[in-house]
Structures are given as C-alpha cells and as structure tokens.
Enzyme design. Structure first.
Site, mmCIF file in Angstrom:
data_model
loop_
_atom_site.group_PDB
_atom_site.id
_atom_site.type_symbol
_atom_site.label_atom_id
_atom_site.label_comp_id
_atom_site.label_asym_id
_atom_site.label_seq_id
_atom_site.Cartn_x
_atom_site.Cartn_y
_atom_site.Cartn_z
ATOM 1 C CD GLU A 206 -2.539 1.728 0.371
ATOM 2 O OE1 GLU A 206 -3.393 0.971 -0.100
ATOM 3 O OE2 GLU A 206 -2.353 2.889 -0.077
ATOM 4 C CG HIS A 442 -31.067 -10.376 24.485
ATOM 5 N ND1 HIS A 442 -29.807 -9.816 24.571
ATOM 6 C CD2 HIS A 442 -31.059 -11.478 25.278
ATOM 7 C CE1 HIS A 442 -29.073 -10.557 25.396
ATOM 8 N NE2 HIS A 442 -29.806 -11.568 25.832
#
Ligand code: FAD
Length: 463
Positions: A206, A442
């Site tokens: 990079e 949940h």
C-alpha cells in the site's frame, strides 16, 4: 442494417442500467437496453456477487482448517479440509448464471427489449450497436448512459501474465502459493483475505501510510489486527515498481528502500476508472467532472435528453448507488417529480471482520459543529461472544445540540447486515433518543446500535 426507435434507450445492463430499464418498463415506457456482456454488469459478473461467494467459501475453509488444527474453543475437531478451487469457482459461476437469467427475465417481464452488442453514439439521439447479426441503429427520445467502470492498472504493472485484476482473481482454478496484492483498499483486502484463508501467502503493498485509508484508524484497527493473525504481511508507504526480470517477484520501494516480494501472482487493485472510451463520447461532447460524466441532482448530463448513472458518474462507485440513480431516472423519464435527496449511501467492506459506514465519520461531522460520539464494543455483547466475534464495535455520531444522528459505523463479524438499520436511521432523520428507544431483539449484535446511542447520551447500560 436494422433500425428501431424507442422512447428510452439504456446503455449498459449493470445495476444502474438494468434497474433503470426495469422500472421504466414497469412505468409503461417503451424501453430498449443494450449490453455488450452479460446482464448484471460488473457487480453481478465480476464484482459484488462473485467476490462474496469466494469470501464465503474462504471463510468456511478457514474455519475448518482452524478446527482441524485443534485450536477451536468450541470443542470441535475435524480432519484437515481440502480444497478444489475449480469446483468452488464453478459453484460461484452457477450463482452468477442464475442471477444473469434472473435479470434477463425481469427485463423481459417489464417489457424491455434487450439488444446484445456494443453501442456507439452517432449523435445525441442515435446509437449504433454491433450485434452478432449485424449493425442495429437505435433512435431514442432519451438515452441513459450506464457504462460503468473497469479496473485500473499501473504503467509499471500492466495486466497480463502473472499480473491480474480482480476479474481474473475471481476465476482462478488454483490458489497461488504466493500472492502480492498491490493496493490496500476494500477490493484488495477482501480478495487478499480470501486467498490467505484459502492457503496463499499474501503480501499487501500500500502506497499510503495505512490500509483502508479512507476510514479512520479506530474503525480499521480490528481488520489490521486480523490481517496479522491470518499471516498477511502489510507493507505501507510502499510503491510497487514492476516485476523482476524473471517475472517471479514484485519490485517494491518501501520508505525509499528497494526490495522484492516473491510472488506467483500480482493482484493489482489500485482503483477503477469510469468507462468513457470506445462508445462515442466525443460525438456528444458532454461536460465532464474529472474523468467522470458530470451530472446534476436528477442525473441529467450537460446534453438535453441524455442522463448518466452509476460508476461512470463518480464516487462512491457502489452498486446500490447505481441502482438508486437508475430507479430515480426511470421515474423522471415517466414524468414523476424526483431528484437526488438521499441522506446516506452505506458502504460495506466485506473484510474480516466486516466494516460498515453510513453518513459522516466523527472527523467529518466535527467540521460542521459540536458532536456527541457513542461507541459500544462487541466484547460486551452476548451474541458476539457466542459467535467468537468480540473484536469490533458500533459507533454513533450525532449533533450535540439536537442529537440528530449524522453517521454510524461498525466493525465486527457479520456487521454488513447492520447497514440496513444504519441507512434507515439516517434516512428517517433519527435522533439518539429514537435509536435508544427502539427495542432491538436479544441476543443480537444489533443491540450494539441502541447501546452506542445510549453511550452518546451518557446512560449506557451494558458498558
Ligand atoms: P457496471 O456494473 O460496470 O455495468 C456497466 C455495464 O455496461 C457492463 O455490463 C458493460 O459491459 C456495459 N457497457 C459498457 N459500455 C457499453 C457499450 N458501449 N455498449 C454496451 N454495453 C456497454 N459494489 C457494492 O455496492 N458492493 C460490493 O460488495 C462490491 N464489490 C465489488 C467487488 C469487486 C471485485 C468489484 C470489481 C466491484 C465491486 N463493487 C461493489 C462495485 C460495483 O460492482 C459497481 O459499483 C457497480 O457494478 C456499478 O454499476 P454500473 O451499473 O454503474 O456499472
């Protein structure tokens, strides 16, 4: 030479073009779409879908390899898995082919005529298409340019032989032993991680000081950590200079020092460029915005009767942006009052862990005034623990004065699915209280979203 006329002509059947044509057909507009390749464009054939198929196969393979190594805390052990990449690619091709047929079927169902071939403008209302059975001329009242984008190579690393683009990477029949990935953006990392999980020794090169440089360091930290765990070497501030004379290594300059990375293949993912050549742009002389076609908030180009949508019109080059533009343009052509009023275009990196952003980052939001930020870590989320996905978080950014949510980010296993909730919250103009006041099921990772809002409000429950 055959000649046909229509009200609407769409050039390119990628996510932008095919959605535009289908919606136009549904609205009763006499529509023709021209496509040189297969329906679905980059996204369906060599982009979003095939890459996600490969990523999924790689994840499964890596999970089994991990279990075979006796390292799984789940108490599961299996024999070492083996991989037949050619079979994986054939499975991926089957999915692509089903979707190709699906898009072709939807176009037909909407009454859209598809012409197969390469379209070239003769003038603003006339296009010539080279088809298998000869030249077809199409005259249209309105034309939509949806020609998309193509991979960019580097002058020192032209595509060919061991130097490949994402397109070839998604069609390999064997896993390369050593793969150098030039460009640490989302495409390079998605594919680099997948190949590392499939057994390649991957090095990412990079040029900037960080991978995924368009995102903040807090957000990308779990991904960077995982790259190291997967044995992926990351060279930053590093420039790829070309292949070695024997073509078996990538020459790299890192912080001014020359070096070599052994590699059987070099995957170049340094960006994509709009397809603006080869179809007669010069005949119609449209205004440009850099290398992209300039458009207004209705996707109109500088020439009356010509619209442009998708990657050819600029960033973010994402399939869902192209689709949203396509749908809007079809409705405008049908006489509806529409303009681009979207608040957020969520973006997902299907890395490991996944990363999702919608709206403004904390840094961007700060430039507009005082903000509140709430972060909820998955280490405090039960569902994340049961999935071994504790690394990551949900982060909410809001205005300090009225608590209007400006941006939402998350990093973690499977958070791509949270992009839906994030986009909806921003589009609906939600406040921190709206999110905190919504009951989330949940146990889910989605519970991290109201918890992050509560944190920003100074009353988090689970951290
Ligand atoms: P395209 O999909 O590029 O389609 C343009 C079409 O026009 C092509 O089929 C081409 O053959 C045709 N065409 C061009 N010129 C002519 C002509 N003159 N005559 C006839 N036909 C012509 N985006 C996401 O949102 N999510 C992802 O996960 C994602 N992953 C990706 C992974 C990879 C490896 C790549 C390469 C891209 C990915 N993208 C992703 C980006 C996404 O593919 C593009 O944003 C999207 O395809 C753009 O759609 P489009 O309609 O503008 O153009």
């Amino acid at each position: 030479m055959k000649e046909i006329s229509c009200k609407l002509l769409v050039i390119g059947a990628g996510p932008g073009g095919y959605v535009c044509a289908i919606r136009a057909g549904q609205l009763g507009i006499d529509t023709v779409i021209v496509e040189a390749g297969k329906p679905g464009g980059t996204c369906l054939n060599v982009g979003c879908i095939p890459s996600k198929a490969l990523i999924h196969a790689a994840e499964e393979f890596e999970k089994l390899s991990h279990m075979a190594g006796g390292k799984s805390p789940l108490g599961i052990t299996v024999a070492a898995p083996s991989l037949d990449l050619a079979a994986t690619i054939a499975w991926k091709d089957g999915i692509v082919s089903r979707l190709n047929n699906g898009v072709a079927g939807l176009l037909k169902k909407a009454g859209v005529k598809t012409v197969h071939g390469w379209a070239t403008f003769r003038d603003g209302k006339t296009v010539a298409v080279e088809t298998e059975i000869g030249m077809q001329v199409i005259r249209a009242e309105t034309v939509v340019i949806a020609t998309g984008s193509a991979p960019v190579d580097l002058p020192s690393l032209p595509f060919g032989g061991p130097v490949i683009s994402s397109t070839e990477a998604l069609a390999l029949s064997e896993v390369p032993e050593r793969l150098a990935v030039v460009g640490g953006g989302y495409i390079g990392l998605e594919l680099g991680i997948a190949f590392a999980k499939l057994g390649a020794k991957v090095t990412v090169v990079e040029a900037l000081p960080r991978v995924l440089a368009q995102y903040d360091a807090e957000l990308t930290r779990p991904v960077v950590k995982r790259l190291a765990e997967l044995g992926i070497e990351v060279l930053v501030n590093a420039k790829a200079k070309g292949l070695s004379t024997k073509r078996d290594a990538l020459l790299v300059e890192t912080n001014g020092k020359n070096g070599k990375i052994a590699g059987d293949m070099v995957l170049v993912t340094v960006g994509r460029k709009p397809v603006t050549e080869g179809w007669g742009l010069e005949q119609i002389d449209l205004d440009m915005a850099g290398s992209f076609i300039r458009i207004d908030d209705q996707c109109r180009s500088s020439m009356r009767g010509i619209f442009a949508i998708g990657d050819v019109t600029g960033e973010p080059m994402l399939a869902h942006r192209a689709m949203a533009q396509g749908e809007m343009v079809a409705e405008i052509v049908a006489g509806h009052k529409r303009s681009w009023d979207r608040r957020a275009i969520p973006a997902v990196c299907f890395t490991d862990p996944e990363l999702v952003t919608a709206g403004l980052s904390p840094e961007e939001a700060k430039t507009r005034g005082e903000i509140k930020v709430g972060l909820f870590p998955f280490i405090a989320n039960g569902r994340a623990m049961t999935k071994l996905g504790e690394d990551g978080f949900v982060r909410v950014v809001a205005r300090a004065d009225n608590h209007l949510v400006l941006g939402i980010q998350a990093v973690g296993q499977g958070v791509s699915e949270l992009s839906t909730a994030f986009g909806l919250a921003l589009e609906m103009g939600a406040t921190l209280e709206d999110i905190a006041g919504t009951i989330h099921a949940h146990p889910t990772q989605g519970e991290g979203f109201p918890e992050a809002a509560l944190k920003a409000l100074g009353r988090a429950v689970h951290v």
